[in-house]
Design an enzyme around this catalytic site. Structure first.
Site, PDB file in Angstrom:
ATOM      1  N   HIS A 139       0.955  -1.323   0.074  1.00 32.17           N
ATOM      2  CA  HIS A 139       0.042   0.013   0.084  1.00 32.17           C
ATOM      3  C   HIS A 139       0.881   1.127   0.165  1.00 32.17           C
ATOM      4  O   HIS A 139       0.992   2.063  -0.904  1.00 32.17           O
ATOM      5  CB  HIS A 139      -0.873  -0.046   1.353  1.00 32.17           C
ATOM      6  CG  HIS A 139      -1.772  -1.040   1.428  1.00 32.17           C
ATOM      7  ND1 HIS A 139      -2.969  -1.328   0.453  1.00 32.17           N
ATOM      8  CD2 HIS A 139      -1.827  -2.200   2.305  1.00 32.17           C
ATOM      9  CE1 HIS A 139      -3.384  -2.424   1.160  1.00 32.17           C
ATOM     10  NE2 HIS A 139      -2.684  -2.991   1.938  1.00 32.17           N
TER      11      HIS A 139
HETATM   12  O1  RIB Z   1      -4.808  -0.066   4.548  1.00 34.94           O
HETATM   13  C1  RIB Z   1      -3.548   0.021   4.448  1.00 34.94           C
HETATM   14  C2  RIB Z   1      -2.750   1.071   5.228  1.00 34.94           C
HETATM   15  O2  RIB Z   1      -3.100   0.798   6.770  1.00 34.94           O
HETATM   16  C3  RIB Z   1      -1.385   1.151   5.324  1.00 34.94           C
HETATM   17  O3  RIB Z   1      -0.867   2.628   5.342  1.00 34.94           O
HETATM   18  C4  RIB Z   1      -1.032   0.149   6.281  1.00 34.94           C
HETATM   19  O4  RIB Z   1       0.483   0.672   6.720  1.00 34.94           O
HETATM   20  C5  RIB Z   1      -2.112   0.417   7.186  1.00 34.94           C
HETATM   21  O5  RIB Z   1      -1.540   1.541   8.084  1.00 34.94           O
END
Ligand code: RIB
Ligand code: CA
Length: 342
Positions: free
Chosen positions: A271
């Protein structure tokens, strides 16, 4: 006549050459003044290594940490670890908010591990935190910054920036753009059927940032779930055979298990690293300007981002919503940058 034509030809060539050099020089000079706000977090650490390996494009002013995936002491320790692994200990790390604006804190230790860093052994990094709180750092820096000069990458709950905006709304003058990893529309949520973790962990903070009027870009699950690891992509990283690629490989091999199982997909998203790729090579991504609202009411849609993708409401466009990305282009760029680290 012939000599004159020759001279003219040479003059035109050198002028052309000069303009090319100037143009490339001007492009090279366009560094992004960047603050990375983060809750490391497995994918945060990959994003931090990615960004810290890109000093030609990113002038990273500071890392600011927030509670999110794990508690603040651990997200702050992990940010210092990423800085140490990248060999960039000149970049200050400021610790910020230990809890969300209003809701009860939630964490994601089930995904990121008790230490907030799946797959690798952690230690106490040599260099400590910078003096002062991240929120005050944001206020001081953005108040003094040249107009619209500082980009902020938000890789976790948006609590720090929201607190800074509440205390000193005029800091928007210093902000060029806020690029957020968060939200979900087409994809559905990852912490509830409709909400993505960063927004769910502090929806009120996201509302404050949305309403501030800053230039805002979201990289939601809609795009991060299209940029998935694969055996080949993990192999291309491992083939670098340096310390950074080993750390990233160990982190990802553990981190992606949860998503692969939950969604029944052949690989896992990274992500937060998509935010860094977007800053480095926006042409890898596509999206559109939309109206986004965040639901912060208690109930089944708590933390949901409601995106008017087809502009049915004709409401003001308050964010650029990235919905697609070039997965192989992302992994090629990540690999190329990790190669620069030790
Ligand atoms: O949903 C994904 C996000 O939530 C990313 O930033 C992961 O590190 C968590 O913080
Ligand atoms: Ca994160």
């Amino acid at each position: 006549m012939h000599r004159y034509a020759q001279k003219l030809h040479q003059l035109i060539r050198s002028l052309l050459l000069l303009s090319l050099i100037t143009a490339s020089g001007a492009q090279a000079a366009e560094k992004i003044d960047l603050i990375i706000d983060t809750d490391p977090g497995a994918d945060d650490v990959v994003a931090l290594l990615f960004a810290l390996a890109s000093p030609d494009e990113l002038n990273i002013r500071a890392l600011t940490t927030v509670a999110g995936n794990v508690r603040l002491d651990k997200t702050s320790r992990n940010a210092r670890l990423a800085r140490e692994w990248a060999g960039r200990e000149e970049v200050p790390v400021y610790a910020g908010a230990p809890k969300p604006l209003m809701r009860t804190p939630i964490y994601a230790e089930n995904i990121h591990g008790k230490e907030g860093l799946s797959g690798v052994a952690v230690h106490e990094p040599k260099k400590g935190l910078a003096e002062g709180n991240a929120v005050n750092y944001l206020i001081d820096t953005l108040k003094k910054a040249k107009p619209h000069s500082v980009t902020i990458a938000m890789l976790g709950p948006q609590t720090n920036l929201a607190l800074a905006l509440i205390q000193e709304p005029e800091i928007v003058q210093g902000i060029k753009e806020v690029v957020v990893m968060g939200g979900a529309h087409f994809n559905g949520g990852n912490i509830t059927p409709v909400a993505e973790f960063n927004l769910y962990a502090d929806p009120q903070a996201a509302e404050v940032v949305l309403k501030s009027g800053v230039k805002l870009t979201y990289l939601p699950l809609d795009v991060t779930h299209k940029i998935l690891t694969s055996d080949a992509r993990l192999k291309q990283i491992a083939a670098l055979n340096n310390n950074a690629s080993k750390i990233v490989g160990d982190i990802l091999n553990e981190y992606i298990k949860g998503d692969m199982e939950h969604y029944g997909i052949p690989g896992g998203p990274v992500h937060d690293a998509t935010v860094v790729a977007y800053l480095l090579k926006p042409e890898l991504f596509s999206g559109r300007a939309v109206n986004v609202v965040v639901d912060s009411r208690e109930g089944p849609t708590f933390g949901q981002t409601i995106v008017d993708w087809y502009d049915g409401l004709k409401a003001p466009k308050n964010a650029f919503w990235v919905e697609n990305g070039d997965a192989q282009g992302f992994f090629d760029l990540l690999t190329e940058r990790l190669k620069r680290l030790k």
